[in-house]
Design a protein around this motif. Structure first.
Motif: not given
Length: 326
Positions: A121-122, A141-143, A195-199
């Motif tokens: 799903l990138q 989902i990719g980076s 971690h991504k959510e907080m970023t």
């Protein structure tokens, strides 16, 4: 015999659709103007896929595809649904194992109880996606999310309000993914999404602002509680930096000052640094043997290191236990 015109849809790889033109220039599957709201297209789409129809770029907004089975059995490559539009489509209970959906819009699509195992799903639009009960292990989902990439580009061009909205969307997507991962017991994956959510939340604050600086420091220190290795690296860095400070400022050992000196040879200076490193470790861990003591300005460094050390050791225990007991 007059040959009927074909659909003019062409994939980014220059693959042409072979279905007949409906009079709009596109076939039924690739015509975005044809309203497919509520249409029962599950069986029809499955037959179309099995007959080798072009699945990229399908326009299926609001279509009812509940229970859709697009698993290509006996093949390492799944069906390619890249660049499709499934806005608000009903894909609940769909079997999409190993399906490629690069650049596909799944905005507000219903994927509850769907099988997304090994799906690619990138750069897909996952805003508002419903994933309760969906199997998302090994989903790629990719980076970076589609909105995340667009936000960085908008910020670079000076469109700050647009970038803020896109970062908010990114935060919402990562939050939904985290909740879905937690519901399935995929806690390591949930930690990555946390971690991504907080970023994404940090990026919503202005550069140089107090909240953004503090958030970045917490990220570097412990990865928002998800990266115990960050705490270890921070500890080692602090110990080494403090040791260098003691090396140049000097510490006391049996009434002898240990510090760097041009009058000493290399071996003596190396030995002095190792003693300073030892003192730094003892101070960081708050052992306090008392064989080496700080001098002058070194006392301030030692006080700061001891405070940070006691705090960091406690933080490491909390983060490590959190990761290990999930």
């Amino acid at each position: 015999m007059i040959e009927k015109p074909k659909c003019k849809y062409c994939t980014p790889d220059n693959e042409q659709c072979q279905e007949l033109d409906m009079g709009t220039g596109f076939c039924f599957w690739h015509d975005e103007k044809f309203d497919k709201s509520g249409l029962e297209l599950k069986d029809k789409l499955e037959r179309y896929a099995k007959n080798g129809g072009l699945l990229q770029g399908l326009k299926l907004k609001r279509a009812n595809l509940a229970g859709l089975n697009l698993v290509r059995r006996g093949s390492k490559e799944g069906y390619d649904l890249s660049y499709c539009d499934f806005y608000r489509a009903n894909l609940s209970g769909a079997h999409l194992f190993n399906t490629k959906m690069i650049g596909t819009s799944l905005m507000k699509a219903d994927l509850r109880d769907a099988n997304l195992h090994c799906c690619k799903l990138q750069h897909a639009n996952l805003l508002g996606i419903k994933l309760f009960g969906a199997r998302i292990d090994n989903m790629h989902i990719g980076s970076h999310l589609q909105q995340e990439i667009a936000a960085k580009e908008a910020h670079h061009q000076g469109h700050h309000h647009e970038a803020l909205d896109l970062y908010e969307q990114s935060e919402e997507i990562y939050r939904d993914l985290r909740k879905a991962a937690e519901h399935q017991g995929l806690f390591e994956l949930a930690g990555n999404f946390t971690h991504k959510e907080m970023t994404m939340r940090r990026y919503q604050n202005p550069r140089g602002s107090k909240r953004r600086v503090i958030s970045k420091f917490i990220d570097l220190l412990c990865g928002y509680g998800e990266k115990p290795t960050n705490v270890i690296f921070f500890s080692l860095s602090l110990i080494f930096i403090a040791a260098i400070a003691y090396y140049f400022l000097g510490v006391n050992f049996q009434d002898q000052v240990i510090h760097f000196s041009m009058d000493q040879n290399i071996e003596q200076n190396v030995f002095a640094f190792l003693n300073c490193l030892y003192f730094s470790v003892v101070t960081f861990t708050t052992l306090g043997y008392g064989d080496i003591t700080p001098l002058g300005f070194s006392r301030l460094i030692a006080a700061i290191e001891a405070f940070c050390g006691s705090f960091t050791l406690a933080l490491f225990v909390v983060v490590f236990v959190k990761k290990m007991t999930r």
